[in-house]
Design a protein around this motif. Structure first.
Motif, PDB file in Angstrom:
ATOM      1  N   TYR A 281      11.735   0.889  -6.517  1.00 57.59           N
ATOM      2  CA  TYR A 281      12.418   1.934  -5.761  1.00 57.59           C
ATOM      3  C   TYR A 281      11.600   3.216  -5.889  1.00 57.59           C
ATOM      4  CZ  TYR A 281      16.320  -1.334  -5.856  1.00 57.59           C
ATOM      5  OH  TYR A 281      17.108  -2.444  -5.723  1.00 57.59           O
ATOM      6  N   LEU A 282      11.072   3.687  -4.751  1.00 57.60           N
ATOM      7  CA  LEU A 282      10.208   4.863  -4.748  1.00 57.60           C
ATOM      8  C   LEU A 282      11.019   6.118  -4.437  1.00 57.60           C
ATOM      9  CD1 LEU A 282       8.288   2.408  -4.394  1.00 57.60           C
ATOM     10  CD2 LEU A 282       6.831   3.866  -3.000  1.00 57.60           C
ATOM     11  N   PRO A 283      10.904   7.174  -5.277  1.00 56.69           N
ATOM     12  CA  PRO A 283      11.698   8.377  -5.064  1.00 56.69           C
ATOM     13  C   PRO A 283      11.147   9.239  -3.932  1.00 56.69           C
ATOM     14  CG  PRO A 283      10.251   8.682  -6.932  1.00 56.69           C
ATOM     15  CD  PRO A 283      10.073   7.255  -6.487  1.00 56.69           C
ATOM     16  N   GLY A 284      12.006  10.072  -3.379  1.00 57.02           N
ATOM     17  CA  GLY A 284      11.619  11.017  -2.330  1.00 57.02           C
ATOM     18  C   GLY A 284      12.400  12.305  -2.493  1.00 57.02           C
ATOM     19  N   ALA A 285      12.328  13.167  -1.484  1.00 57.78           N
ATOM     20  CA  ALA A 285      12.966  14.470  -1.564  1.00 57.78           C
ATOM     21  C   ALA A 285      14.479  14.376  -1.709  1.00 57.78           C
ATOM     22  CB  ALA A 285      12.624  15.291  -0.317  1.00 57.78           C
ATOM     23  N   ARG A 286      15.094  13.332  -1.181  1.00 60.48           N
ATOM     24  CA  ARG A 286      16.547  13.188  -1.227  1.00 60.48           C
ATOM     25  C   ARG A 286      17.028  12.366  -2.422  1.00 60.48           C
ATOM     26  NH1 ARG A 286      19.270  14.450   3.330  1.00 60.48           N
ATOM     27  NH2 ARG A 286      20.945  13.026   2.734  1.00 60.48           N
ATOM     28  N   SER A 287      16.134  11.854  -3.226  1.00 54.03           N
ATOM     29  CA  SER A 287      16.510  10.901  -4.271  1.00 54.03           C
ATOM     30  C   SER A 287      17.162  11.572  -5.473  1.00 54.03           C
ATOM     31  CB  SER A 287      15.281  10.117  -4.727  1.00 54.03           C
ATOM     32  OG  SER A 287      14.679   9.438  -3.644  1.00 54.03           O
ATOM     33  N   LEU A 288      18.066  10.830  -6.132  1.00 49.67           N
ATOM     34  CA  LEU A 288      18.707  11.291  -7.359  1.00 49.67           C
ATOM     35  C   LEU A 288      17.894  10.914  -8.596  1.00 49.67           C
ATOM     36  CD1 LEU A 288      22.471  10.477  -6.668  1.00 49.67           C
ATOM     37  CD2 LEU A 288      21.302  12.672  -6.502  1.00 49.67           C
ATOM     38  N   PHE A 289      16.715  10.362  -8.399  1.00 50.22           N
ATOM     39  CA  PHE A 289      15.833  10.021  -9.510  1.00 50.22           C
ATOM     40  C   PHE A 289      14.417  10.471  -9.164  1.00 50.22           C
ATOM     41  CE2 PHE A 289      15.799   6.551  -6.571  1.00 50.22           C
ATOM     42  CZ  PHE A 289      14.526   6.022  -6.596  1.00 50.22           C
ATOM     43  N   ALA A 290      13.591  10.684 -10.179  1.00 52.01           N
ATOM     44  CA  ALA A 290      12.267  11.268  -9.966  1.00 52.01           C
ATOM     45  C   ALA A 290      11.122  10.287 -10.167  1.00 52.01           C
ATOM     46  CB  ALA A 290      12.076  12.469 -10.901  1.00 52.01           C
TER      47      ALA A 290
END
Length: 402
Positions: A281-290
């Motif tokens: 799972y790759l994070p992005g600007a909207r993600s709740l994880f970094a």
């Protein structure tokens, strides 16, 4: 989902009417088939969020569904084909997916003996079509045999809308497939796109397969119309996957990437197999994880055709999550799954399913907070995980195909 009852009933009636009047006799080189499965079981779970439960659960050995498929010979080895397939809840009499009657499959295309098959619509990915049947899920079913929460999509949870799929003919046992699902957004054609490729090889008792799947989130900006600072995998994305207590902390990813490979070998009445999958799972600007979250799963299974009417299967799997995102002790999930089946006829089977899963370590919950990992057996306890490190599931059911 109760608002769909009349829609489902009307649609089923219409399909039955069409199937009744359209038959091979209407055109010597055409066929139209109405088909489906009804599956239900008495299920016991030792712990669902702190409580034991005894209840009816449908769609365990096979998903409860009905469908219509057509095949018209055009000449020269070419066929025009289509499939319309809908899932339903047998115990409630409701559509499986609110607002989507043909939620499982809906496609049309051409098939040629020499050049392969091309189809357009809502479809399963090559990743699932090629690797899934060779995984433990193919012999144990998803309810108790899928890897925790069907994390790697070896059960039937991953589909793509707006998809163009090509499957090659077999060449000396080798076959390839590729899919691309277009987001269809003007000025951003790739928004929420899905891509998948896979290869498989079958020769005698040996079968091998490998697949890749990429699903992008349609929402990548830092705000939406509700003013929220985060969002789950958006419904306008072409790809969809199952959400469980195993992966709910990462569904705000900008993209999900899966790689899997599996192999099986058959000797006499026995079939054994191994598989491996990696889900990121790759994070992005909207993600709740970094930090990128990664899950590696290793599995093995065996299936025995004891007699003509009796079959047994067993499988084990071990899933390891990565650290990061504040998780100091990465989650681990060990699972044992069993299946016993007895065929009353060609179309009807009695079955029993049992599974045990143990979870340890930490993961993220749906708000992005670090919590203890909860076991969620197969694809049947996705959001009803145990409040203890162990969960046990047992089912006794019947399925009938038509």
């Amino acid at each position: 989902m109760k608002q769909n009852n009349s829609f489902l009933g009307a649609s089923a009636s219409a399909l039955l009417a069409v199937a009744a009047v359209a038959s091979p006799s209407a055109h010597a080189q055409s066929s139209l088939t109405f088909y489906g499965v009804a599956d239900d079981a008495i299920s016991y779970v030792n712990n669902q969020h702190g409580h034991a439960n005894l209840y009816l659960r449908q769609g365990n050995l096979y998903a409860s569904k009905f469908g219509l498929k057509g095949d018209e010979m055009l000449g020269g080895g070419t066929h025009a084909i289509f499939v319309l397939e809908s899932g339903f809840d047998l115990n409630e009499g409701e559509a499986a997916s609110s607002g989507s009657i043909f939620n499982r499959q809906a496609y049309v295309g051409l098939s040629n003996d020499r050049y392969g098959t091309g189809t357009l619509g809502r479809q399963y990915t090559p990743y699932f079509l090629f690797v899934g049947p060779l995984s433990s899920v193919g012999s144990l079913t998803g309810a108790a045999g899928a890897h925790p929460g069907d994390l790697d999509g070896m059960d039937t949870t991953v589909r793509a809308s707006n998809a163009a799929l090509y499957v090659s003919p077999q060449w000396h046992g080798l076959q390839a497939a590729g899919m691309y699902a277009l987001g269809g957004v003007a000025g951003s054609i790739g928004s929420g796109q899905t891509m998948s490729v896979a290869l498989r090889y079958a020769h005698g008792p040996l079968a091998l397969a490998a697949g890749y799947l990429r699903m992008d989130n349609a929402l990548t900006s830092t705000a939406n119309t509700e003013g929220s600072t985060s969002a789950a995998f958006d419904s306008t994305s072409t790809g969809s996957f199952g959400v469980s207590e195993v992966n709910q902390g990462y569904v705000t990813a900008r993209s999900m990437r899966d790689v899997a490979m599996a192999g099986s070998y058959t000797f006499g009445p026995t079939r054994v197999g191994l598989m491996y999958s990696n889900v990121r799972y790759l994070p992005g600007a909207r993600s709740l994880f970094a930090d990128t979250a990664s899950f590696n799963t290793y599995g093995a299974f065996a299936r025995w055709q004891v007699e003509a009417d009796v079959n047994l299967a067993a499988g084990v799997s071990y899933t390891m999550a990565s650290k990061g995102n504040g998780v100091a002790h990465a989650a681990r999930y060990a699972q044992l799954s069993l299946k016993q089946g007895y065929r009353l006829s060609k179309r009807t089977e009695l079955y029993a399913l049992e599974a045990w899963q143990h979870a340890s370590g930490q993961t993220l919950d749906s708000t992005g907070q670090v919590v203890n990992a909860a076991p969620a057996v197969g694809d049947s306890q996705n959001l009803t995980g145990s409040s203890t490190p162990t969960q046990i599931v047992a089912m006794l059911g019947i399925d009938m195909s038509f």
